[in-house]
Design an enzyme around this catalytic site. Structure first.
Site, mmCIF file in Angstrom:
data_model
loop_
_atom_site.group_PDB
_atom_site.id
_atom_site.type_symbol
_atom_site.label_atom_id
_atom_site.label_comp_id
_atom_site.label_asym_id
_atom_site.label_seq_id
_atom_site.Cartn_x
_atom_site.Cartn_y
_atom_site.Cartn_z
ATOM 1 N N ASP A 31 31.047 20.813 -55.961
ATOM 2 C CA ASP A 31 30.584 21.128 -54.605
ATOM 3 C C ASP A 31 29.554 22.258 -54.687
ATOM 4 O O ASP A 31 29.755 23.223 -55.427
ATOM 5 C CB ASP A 31 31.792 21.566 -53.731
ATOM 6 C CG ASP A 31 31.513 21.391 -52.241
ATOM 7 O OD1 ASP A 31 32.312 20.733 -51.550
ATOM 8 O OD2 ASP A 31 30.465 21.901 -51.767
ATOM 9 N N ASN A 35 27.717 23.231 -47.414
ATOM 10 C CA ASN A 35 28.304 22.933 -46.112
ATOM 11 C C ASN A 35 29.819 23.005 -46.193
ATOM 12 O O ASN A 35 30.545 22.254 -45.541
ATOM 13 C CB ASN A 35 27.863 21.538 -45.631
ATOM 14 C CG ASN A 35 28.189 21.325 -44.159
ATOM 15 O OD1 ASN A 35 28.294 22.284 -43.388
ATOM 16 N ND2 ASN A 35 28.402 20.085 -43.769
ATOM 17 N N SER A 124 29.895 4.959 -43.538
ATOM 18 C CA SER A 124 30.142 5.328 -42.145
ATOM 19 C C SER A 124 30.004 4.137 -41.206
ATOM 20 O O SER A 124 29.209 3.225 -41.467
ATOM 21 C CB SER A 124 29.115 6.390 -41.726
ATOM 22 O OG SER A 124 29.099 6.574 -40.333
ATOM 23 N N TYR A 149 20.303 9.821 -40.929
ATOM 24 C CA TYR A 149 21.650 9.909 -41.525
ATOM 25 C C TYR A 149 22.242 8.510 -41.669
ATOM 26 O O TYR A 149 22.675 8.120 -42.751
ATOM 27 C CB TYR A 149 22.574 10.771 -40.657
ATOM 28 C CG TYR A 149 24.023 10.576 -41.026
ATOM 29 C CD1 TYR A 149 24.840 9.723 -40.282
ATOM 30 C CD2 TYR A 149 24.568 11.199 -42.145
ATOM 31 C CE1 TYR A 149 26.172 9.509 -40.637
ATOM 32 C CE2 TYR A 149 25.894 10.987 -42.498
ATOM 33 C CZ TYR A 149 26.683 10.140 -41.746
ATOM 34 O OH TYR A 149 27.988 9.924 -42.102
ATOM 35 N N LYS A 153 23.248 6.010 -45.173
ATOM 36 C CA LYS A 153 24.519 5.322 -45.476
ATOM 37 C C LYS A 153 24.271 3.827 -45.719
ATOM 38 O O LYS A 153 24.837 3.225 -46.629
ATOM 39 C CB LYS A 153 25.521 5.536 -44.339
ATOM 40 C CG LYS A 153 26.011 6.961 -44.221
ATOM 41 C CD LYS A 153 26.632 7.464 -45.522
ATOM 42 C CE LYS A 153 27.118 8.885 -45.436
ATOM 43 N NZ LYS A 153 27.671 9.373 -46.714
ATOM 44 N N GLY A 297 20.814 9.128 -29.006
ATOM 45 C CA GLY A 297 21.335 8.574 -30.261
ATOM 46 C C GLY A 297 22.771 8.127 -30.180
ATOM 47 O O GLY A 297 23.267 7.418 -31.070
ATOM 48 N N ASP A 298 23.478 8.520 -29.098
ATOM 49 C CA ASP A 298 24.880 8.097 -28.986
ATOM 50 C C ASP A 298 24.968 6.602 -28.670
ATOM 51 O O ASP A 298 24.187 6.094 -27.861
ATOM 52 C CB ASP A 298 25.576 8.857 -27.848
ATOM 53 C CG ASP A 298 26.128 10.193 -28.325
ATOM 54 O OD1 ASP A 298 26.266 10.374 -29.549
ATOM 55 O OD2 ASP A 298 26.392 11.060 -27.483
#
Ligand code: WQD
Length: 337
Positions: A31, A35, A124, A149, A153, A297-298
């Site tokens: 790691d 974040n 995701s 993002y 994925k 974006g939702d």
């Protein structure tokens, strides 16, 4: 069996480290703490009663990956390390393509060069976009990503699929997470958003404890029963256990060129309003919120059809949303101390 857990100090990674050890695996954490908090390593030691070996680095370092693979006799990788904020990815796409794509290619090159054949990839439900038919199965069409993002994925899955098909002896599974929530029952590890939380549940708990003055509910005019968005909120411990099941399935595979993907959700849709009401009922704490315009974006609604994970992975979610929100609240209260 020694397993490299990239992003292993993160929210899902740290909970997966706990479950890996419970299942008899030996996780080694990689790691870069960009974040996540190094204190998580001490918290894991408190939970486990033993240290977990860790390396402070990222996956863009091919030489270090090779060194770790050899010195730690790694036989599998669970790849969590990635940037994951949808909004940030729109503002900083190249950061996302470097962290999520370039690093994945480096990892795959190092794995195939060193004969490491088992990979579990953190994907995701964002690959589905706004699906036409709900709940979504694994065969629901992948739609053009709504954010860089989500694109990382989708592309990540394709890179892994194509690498496996080239027959380097790699076996891989992609796990398509829905909305991870909650925390470990010890309240020693949980979600640690840096700055203002983008995700719903940490914003709810920070509002409930007084760190935030008010929760804005993004949209009350959706074509859903109560007008708010619907999601599939899955307890992070259930999600962690799915990774162990995925690893166990991979290890059993004789087909050296095996690739598959699974929805990891509860199979139940819950609206934002229902989640807030559940939180208030479970904790007895009122949440100060008001309705605000929709968030760009939702999507309106998504939740998983989970029969493939149940039948092929031998996994299904066991914890309830009540438990997840109670655990998230206990974690937030502990953070405040
Ligand atoms: C959920 C709902 C918001 C904050 C996330 C990750 C994504 C993927 C799936 C792993 C939405 C509403 C939120 C707030 C709100 N996870 N909301 N007020 O967008 O479904 O996606 O889970 O890969 O990476 O981003 O999760 O928690 O941001 O939003 O009303 O302050 O809560 O509008 O309807 P999302 P979220």
């Amino acid at each position: 069996m020694n397993i490299l857990v990239t992003g292993g100090a993160g929210f899902i990674g740290s909970h997966t480290v706990v479950e890996l050890i419970a299942a008899g695996f030996e996780p080694i954490i990689l790691d870069d703490f960009s974040n996540s908090d190094p204190k998580v390593l001490d918290r894991l030691e408190s939970i486990l009663g033993r240290k977990v070996k860790s390396y402070s680095a990222n996956c863009n370092d091919a030489d270090l990956l090779t060194k770790i693979f050899r010195e730690e006799q790694i036989q599998g990788v669970i790849h969590f390390a990635a940037s994951k904020a949808v909004g940030e990815s729109v503002e900083r796409p190249l950061l996302y393509y470097r962290n999520n794509i370039s690093a994945l290619v480096t990892l795959l090159e190092a794995m195939t060069a060193n004969g490491i054949s088992n990979l579990v990839f953190s994907s995701s439900c964002t690959v589905y976009g706004q699906p036409e038919i709900i709940p979504v199965t694994e065969e629901t069409p992948v739609l053009p990503a709504a954010s860089p993002y989500g694109n990382t994925k989708q592309v990540g899955e394709e890179i892994i699929r194509d690498t496996v098909a080239a027959k380097p002896g790699l076996k891989a599974l992609a796990l398509r997470y829905f909305n991870p929530v909650g925390a470990h029952e010890s309240a020693l590890i949980g979600e640690l958003p840096i700055g203002v939380p983008a995700n719903l549940v940490p914003y709810v708990t920070q509002t409930a404890i007084g760190i935030r003055s008010k929760l804005m509910v993004f949209g009350k005019d959706y074509a859903t029963p109560d007008g708010t968005c619907i999601r599939d909120f899955i307890h992070v411990v259930d999600l962690a256990k799915a990774h162990v099941k995925a690893l166990e399935l991979l290890v059993k595979q004789n087909d050296a060129n095996y690739y598959d993907y699974f929805n990891i959700g509860t199979g139940t849709g819950t609206s934002v309003q229902e989640l807030i009401d559940t939180f208030e009922r479970v904790t007895g704490v009122k949440v100060n919120y008001e309705f605000a315009p929709r968030r760009a974006g939702d999507i309106m609604e998504i939740y998983a059809e989970v029969s493939k994970s149940r039948d092929l992975l031998g996994w299904q979610a066991e914890k309830t949303l009540d438990e997840a929100l109670a655990d998230a609240w206990r974690w937030q209260q502990r953070l405040a101390n």
